[in-house]
Design a protein around this motif. Structure first.
Motif, PDB file in Angstrom:
ATOM      1  N   UNK A 276      -6.308  -7.081   1.366  1.00  0.00           N
ATOM      2  CA  UNK A 276      -5.065  -7.261   0.616  1.00  0.00           C
ATOM      3  C   UNK A 276      -4.181  -8.286   1.316  1.00  0.00           C
TER       4      UNK A 276
ATOM      5  N   UNK B  11       0.830  -1.207   0.000  1.00  0.00           N
ATOM      6  CA  UNK B  11       0.000   0.000   0.000  1.00  0.00           C
ATOM      7  C   UNK B  11       0.864   1.256   0.000  1.00  0.00           C
TER       8      UNK B  11
ATOM      9  N   UNK C 252       2.679  -1.891  -8.343  1.00  0.00           N
ATOM     10  CA  UNK C 252       1.330  -1.746  -8.902  1.00  0.00           C
ATOM     11  C   UNK C 252       1.061  -2.869  -9.909  1.00  0.00           C
ATOM     12  N   UNK C 253       2.046  -3.174 -10.739  1.00  0.00           N
ATOM     13  CA  UNK C 253       1.858  -4.231 -11.741  1.00  0.00           C
ATOM     14  C   UNK C 253       1.661  -5.593 -11.090  1.00  0.00           C
TER      15      UNK C 253
ATOM     16  N   UNK D 172       0.297  -6.182  -8.193  1.00  0.00           N
ATOM     17  CA  UNK D 172      -1.076  -6.208  -7.668  1.00  0.00           C
ATOM     18  C   UNK D 172      -2.074  -6.428  -8.802  1.00  0.00           C
ATOM     19  N   UNK D 173      -1.883  -5.699  -9.893  1.00  0.00           N
ATOM     20  CA  UNK D 173      -2.766  -5.824 -11.058  1.00  0.00           C
ATOM     21  C   UNK D 173      -2.807  -7.228 -11.603  1.00  0.00           C
ATOM     22  N   UNK D 174      -1.639  -7.825 -11.748  1.00  0.00           N
ATOM     23  CA  UNK D 174      -1.548  -9.112 -12.442  1.00  0.00           C
ATOM     24  C   UNK D 174      -1.939 -10.275 -11.570  1.00  0.00           C
TER      25      UNK D 174
ATOM     26  N   UNK E 155       2.661   5.120  -6.547  1.00  0.00           N
ATOM     27  CA  UNK E 155       2.408   4.589  -7.896  1.00  0.00           C
ATOM     28  C   UNK E 155       3.634   3.872  -8.447  1.00  0.00           C
TER      29      UNK E 155
ATOM     30  N   UNK F  91      -7.327  -6.232  -9.892  1.00  0.00           N
ATOM     31  CA  UNK F  91      -7.156  -5.042 -10.704  1.00  0.00           C
ATOM     32  C   UNK F  91      -7.730  -3.817  -9.980  1.00  0.00           C
ATOM     33  N   UNK F  92      -8.621  -4.088  -9.026  1.00  0.00           N
ATOM     34  CA  UNK F  92      -9.215  -2.990  -8.278  1.00  0.00           C
ATOM     35  C   UNK F  92      -8.597  -2.863  -6.904  1.00  0.00           C
ATOM     36  N   UNK F  93      -8.431  -1.630  -6.489  1.00  0.00           N
ATOM     37  CA  UNK F  93      -7.818  -1.351  -5.201  1.00  0.00           C
ATOM     38  C   UNK F  93      -8.608  -2.014  -4.072  1.00  0.00           C
ATOM     39  N   UNK F  94      -7.892  -2.648  -3.168  1.00  0.00           N
ATOM     40  CA  UNK F  94      -8.540  -3.210  -1.990  1.00  0.00           C
ATOM     41  C   UNK F  94      -7.806  -2.711  -0.755  1.00  0.00           C
TER      42      UNK F  94
ATOM     43  N   UNK G 198       9.219 -12.758 -13.934  1.00  0.00           N
ATOM     44  CA  UNK G 198       8.956 -11.494 -14.633  1.00  0.00           C
ATOM     45  C   UNK G 198      10.075 -11.219 -15.646  1.00  0.00           C
TER      46      UNK G 198
ATOM     47  N   UNK H 104       2.058   1.645  -3.427  1.00  0.00           N
ATOM     48  CA  UNK H 104       0.921   2.058  -4.254  1.00  0.00           C
ATOM     49  C   UNK H 104       0.711   3.573  -4.152  1.00  0.00           C
TER      50      UNK H 104
ATOM     51  N   UNK I 230       5.685   1.440 -10.306  1.00  0.00           N
ATOM     52  CA  UNK I 230       5.250   0.527 -11.376  1.00  0.00           C
ATOM     53  C   UNK I 230       5.366  -0.949 -11.024  1.00  0.00           C
TER      54      UNK I 230
END
Ligand SMILES: [Zn+2]
Ligand SMILES: [Zn+2]
Lengths: 294, 103
Positions: free
Chosen positions: A49, A21, A32-33, A35-37, A27, A41-44, A274, A24, A29
């Motif tokens: 989390x 967090x 954030x990536x 968490x997205x992947x 921001x 995709x939505x903030x929790x 990755x 986050x 990258x």
């Protein structure tokens, strides 16, 4: 345990969530990536989390199983890696890109395996890695190395051996090499092995049994004339060799690690795949570059 | 008086490129202060806009429809008035473009 993005030490999934967090907020990258992947995709919020991270990393059926499942999802799941799609029936440009970029991978591979030996106090590890270095880079009287088969494949598709050996890796390959060098040199042998040998799952024939939507290539290419003999020889080698091979490494790690170490291995593995993801894209980019030159 | 043109996308809840609601990174795209999840998505979007303009000769873009993800690459259609341009692109995770092609 460690953060799977920056490898910072964290005490619990709760503190891992706080760490994510705070990244986050910036921001960042990488975080954030991740968490997205992998998470959402939505903030929790913090609590959820923390639960989701714990669920993601939970090793229901042991370490080996978790690694295989996560790897298969990433490379052979709903959105398979583009190289996997291309490699089902590889066109000449893909094989050329493969031949040139993979030379650099193998060059790093044997160095990483050597660092792992240097960091280990365990004879199983030494024996495993020496066998590995031999088959990948040196070969024996009876069988040429995987590297040699790679060069022959490149030559069969019009590349010059010297051009492959003298080529400079693409940036994605270079960054991946740097990470694999760093990880195997500076982290525990267990983490080093997790970073490297999990990647061999890419050519594992059992991927389909493990829930993959595709294998490394469509087995029918072995029986048809769509690819040259040298490509068959190269692909066959990895296909046969890597089956028990990558899993044996995971078993060695699991046998000689406590939970804390296995959690650290999970983080290093996440980071390694990755880099591997981008490295496989570099094979495609190299194919494009070589194609446009001809 | 200057008319302000807003570049809209079908991603209405989150990042202009990937629609994620993590992060908050602002970048000026064509005079519009767009929000992204991180600097990489912002850079990709900016480069995408540049390439669309380069391919079409448009001065501005009204709307971009994006489908796909990082793994599959993104199938897009850009609109400028009554004109449309469909394309596909894929990048590395650091945002560097591997492919950008008209579809
Ligand atoms: Zn971190
Ligand atoms: Zn984004």
């Amino acid at each position: 345990m460690k953060c799977p993005v920056c490898l910072e030490k964290v005490q619990s999934y709760h503190s891992m969530a706080s760490h994510f967090l705070s990244e986050d907020e910036k921001s960042d990258p990488g975080h954030v990536m991740f968490l997205n992947r992998y998470i959402s995709r939505n903030r929790i919020e913090q609590e959820q989390l923390s639960d989701n991270l714990e669920r993601f990393f939970h090793m229901d059926n042991g370490f080996r199983n978790w690694i295989i499942r996560t790897f298969v999802n990433r490379f052979f799941g709903d959105s398979p890696h583009p190289f996997i799609l291309e490699n089902q029936h590889p066109k000449p440009y893909i094989i050329r890109g493969y031949a040139m970029e993979h030379h650099h991978f193998l060059w790093q591979w044997v160095r990483s395996c050597s660092y792992i030996i240097g960091n280990s106090d365990n004879d199983d590890v030494v024996q495993y890695e020496i066998e590995n270095i031999t088959s990948e880079w040196y070969g024996t009287n009876d069988s040429p190395s995987h590297h040699e088969l790679l060069l022959r494949m490149g030559e069969a598709y019009g590349l010059n051996r010297k051009d492959i050996l003298n080529s400079i890796p693409l940036p994605a390959t270079e960054s991946a090499k740097e990470f694999w060098s760093y990880a195997c040199k500076n982290l525990s042998w267990q983490e080093g092995m997790s970073a490297m040998h999990s990647l061999e799952l890419i050519a594992n024939r059992k991927v389909l049994e493990y829930g993959g939507k595709f294998g490394y290539f469509d087995p029918s290419v072995m029986k048809s004339s769509e690819i040259r003999e040298e490509a068959k020889e190269f692909l066959k080698e990895g296909y046969l060799a890597d089956v028990s091979h990558s899993e044996r490494a995971l078993i060695i790690i699991e046998r000689h690690s406590d939970l804390e170490m296995l959690q650290n291995c999970q983080a290093v593995f996440m980071k390694s795949i990755e880099y591997f993801y981008d490295y496989l894209l570099a094979r495609i980019e190299r194919g494009y570059i070589l194609e446009n030159k001809q | 008086m200057r008319e302000v043109i807003y570049l809209k996308t079908n991603n209405e809840t989150g990042c202009g490129l990937c629609d994620a609601t993590w992060g908050k990174y602002y970048k000026d795209i064509d005079g519009d202060n767009m929000v992204f999840c991180c600097s990489i998505c912002a850079d990709i979007f900016e480069e995408m806009v540049r390439r669309v303009k380069e391919n079409t000769g448009w001065k501005s873009i009204d709307y971009v429809e994006l489908h796909g993800n990082y793994s599959r690459g993104r199938e897009c259609t850009a609109r400028n008035g009554d004109d449309t341009f469909s394309y596909y692109f894929r990048t590395y995770s650091d945002g560097k473009f591997i492919t950008f092609e008209k579809r």
